[in-house]
Write an enzyme that holds these catalytic residues in place. Structure first.
Site, mmCIF file in Angstrom:
data_model
loop_
_atom_site.group_PDB
_atom_site.id
_atom_site.type_symbol
_atom_site.label_atom_id
_atom_site.label_comp_id
_atom_site.label_asym_id
_atom_site.label_seq_id
_atom_site.Cartn_x
_atom_site.Cartn_y
_atom_site.Cartn_z
ATOM 1 N N LEU A 35 0.830 -1.211 0.000
ATOM 2 C CA LEU A 35 0.000 0.000 0.000
ATOM 3 C C LEU A 35 0.868 1.266 0.000
ATOM 4 O O LEU A 35 0.348 2.373 -0.054
ATOM 5 C CB LEU A 35 -0.899 0.006 1.238
ATOM 6 C CG LEU A 35 -1.926 -1.130 1.307
ATOM 7 C CD1 LEU A 35 -2.669 -1.086 2.634
ATOM 8 C CD2 LEU A 35 -2.904 -1.044 0.153
ATOM 9 N N THR A 81 11.962 -3.495 1.223
ATOM 10 C CA THR A 81 11.135 -4.389 2.033
ATOM 11 C C THR A 81 11.593 -5.837 1.866
ATOM 12 O O THR A 81 12.611 -6.108 1.208
ATOM 13 C CB THR A 81 9.622 -4.189 1.715
ATOM 14 O OG1 THR A 81 8.863 -4.913 2.664
ATOM 15 C CG2 THR A 81 9.266 -4.638 0.303
ATOM 16 N N LYS A 85 15.863 -6.413 3.398
ATOM 17 C CA LYS A 85 16.182 -5.418 4.430
ATOM 18 C C LYS A 85 17.581 -5.590 5.039
ATOM 19 O O LYS A 85 18.163 -4.642 5.538
ATOM 20 C CB LYS A 85 15.135 -5.473 5.545
ATOM 21 C CG LYS A 85 13.809 -4.832 5.170
ATOM 22 C CD LYS A 85 12.868 -4.812 6.352
ATOM 23 C CE LYS A 85 11.638 -4.002 6.053
ATOM 24 N NZ LYS A 85 10.823 -3.727 7.235
ATOM 25 N N GLY A 144 5.701 -12.792 19.366
ATOM 26 C CA GLY A 144 6.451 -13.026 18.128
ATOM 27 C C GLY A 144 7.880 -12.529 18.259
ATOM 28 O O GLY A 144 8.152 -11.581 19.014
ATOM 29 N N SER A 145 8.802 -13.180 17.530
ATOM 30 C CA SER A 145 10.220 -12.816 17.657
ATOM 31 C C SER A 145 10.883 -12.685 16.285
ATOM 32 O O SER A 145 12.030 -13.073 16.100
ATOM 33 C CB SER A 145 10.944 -13.871 18.506
ATOM 34 O OG SER A 145 10.675 -15.176 18.016
ATOM 35 N N GLY A 146 10.151 -12.122 15.310
ATOM 36 C CA GLY A 146 10.702 -11.917 13.968
ATOM 37 C C GLY A 146 11.261 -10.515 13.804
ATOM 38 O O GLY A 146 11.610 -9.842 14.781
ATOM 39 N N ALA A 148 9.892 -7.569 12.888
ATOM 40 C CA ALA A 148 9.160 -6.433 13.457
ATOM 41 C C ALA A 148 9.344 -6.354 14.973
ATOM 42 O O ALA A 148 9.354 -5.259 15.542
ATOM 43 C CB ALA A 148 7.677 -6.532 13.106
ATOM 44 N N GLY A 267 -2.292 -1.497 13.097
ATOM 45 C CA GLY A 267 -0.993 -1.214 12.480
ATOM 46 C C GLY A 267 -0.997 -0.086 11.460
ATOM 47 O O GLY A 267 0.064 0.267 10.936
#
Ligand code: NAP
Length: 301
Positions: A35, A81, A85, A144-146, A148, A267
């Site tokens: 987007l 992205t 990254k 979560g542990s990615g 972000a 978000g």
């Protein structure tokens, strides 16, 4: 998008392009779902700049060629992205401390030597909706542990929260994440089936979901909550719940938490705010009002 919106969008873009027009591009793979072109073109038009924003799919083997080629033509900046990254680090001559810390770059511009200068605007984007909530000394939980989660931890450190607990299903990424921020703050990691997780959920002032569970267009397009509904049994109505997902709006998690009486944040604000910071980086400080970008996005969600 309905046909009338497509016509308005197309006319808007055509009016923006001349023989002197420069561009900013989003580089990733895939990028077709992004987007960013919608909100960034709205911002560039608001600023009256002779610039357009386009999304360019790029395979890993072409990344270096594309970045080097774009230095030589009228490209004024890039967003990077998934999955590039981290890979762009080798292709930049200047890297901001925050991008180094996060081990991820999302924004590039050409410096005076026509080399890429890089930063990461995700932390500022994440903090944007939390700034006025007085979260200093409060307790937080991240799910979560990615990638972000890394920006979220840094954001919560910047906001001075007293404890940050990361709950994940993935032991190896969890251990690596905690190690990366070692000694900075009271930071702990635990697996989602650990008994202590329920105590943390009950006592949290802020819970941030960084898993993709609940996101539209993934296999989680249903009413699933991160780690299942029983995981949320001890949720307190005073807890603020922030889901990094913005589509659908509200997400299944935020719908569930709002019913329990919690304040919820989705978000979209993070997406817009990181985009505002990127604009500022590319233009050496120009500001775009938040609503210019968010209103453009809301038409497409
Ligand atoms: P990522 O690097 O793939 O990390 C995702 C994390 O969620 C990993 O720890 C992963 O664990 C876990 N996870 C995945 N599926 C799960 C499931 N079914 N149950 C429990 N845990 C699960 O992704 P990311 O880059 O961090 O992005 C995460 C989400 O944040 C995405 O939905 C993304 O769209 C959103 N996001 C939004 C913004 C914004 O501006 N609003 C910015 C960045 C990201 P495993 O390693 O075990 O798979």
């Amino acid at each position: 998008m309905v046909p009338e919106q497509i016509i308005i969008f197309t006319e808007t873009i055509l009016n923006m392009i001349s023989s002197k027009t420069s561009f900013i591009a989003l580089i990733g793979n895939p990028v077709s779902h992004s987007l960013s072109p919608i909100m960034q073109n709205a911002a560039l038009q608001y600023l009256g700049l002779d610039l357009i924003y386009i999304a360019i799919p790029c395979k890993e083997e072409n990344l270096e060629l594309i970045l080097n080629s774009f230095k030589k033509i009228n490209c004024k900046g890039l967003n990077i992205t998934i999955p590039h990254k981290e890979k762009v680090f080798n292709l930049c001559s200047e890297i901001s401390p925050i991008a180094n810390k996060l081990k991820a770059i999302n924004t590039l511009k050409l410096n005076s030597e026509k080399e890429w200068s890089a930063t990461n605007t995700d932390v500022e984007g994440f903090i944007y909706p939390l700034k006025n909530l007085n979260l200093g000394k409060k307790k937080s939980v991240i799910l979560g542990s990615g990638g972000a989660a890394r920006s979220v931890i840094q954001g919560l450190i910047n906001l001075n929260l007293s404890t940050i607990s990361v709950i994940s299903r993935n032991k190896s990424s969890l251990d690596e994440l905690i190690k990366n921020f070692d000694n900075q703050i009271q930071l702990q990691g635990l697996l989602n089936n650990d008994d202590q997780a329920q105590i943390l959920i009950r006592e949290a002032d802020l819970i941030v979901n960084t898993t993709p569970v609940g996101m539209k267009t993934t296999r989680y397009e249903n009413n699933e909550l991160p780690y299942g509904e029983t995981f949320w049994r001890s949720l307190n109505s005073k807890t603020i719940v922030y889901d990094l997902i913005y589509n659908p709006s509200p997400t299944p998690l935020l719908k569930f938490c709002a019913k329990k009486g919690c304040m919820t944040i989705d978000g979209l604000e993070m997406l817009v705010a990181q985009g505002m910071r990127s604009i500022s980086f590319w233009t050496d400080g120009l500001e775009v009002p938040f609503h210019i970008m968010s209103d453009a996005l809301k038409k497409y969600l």
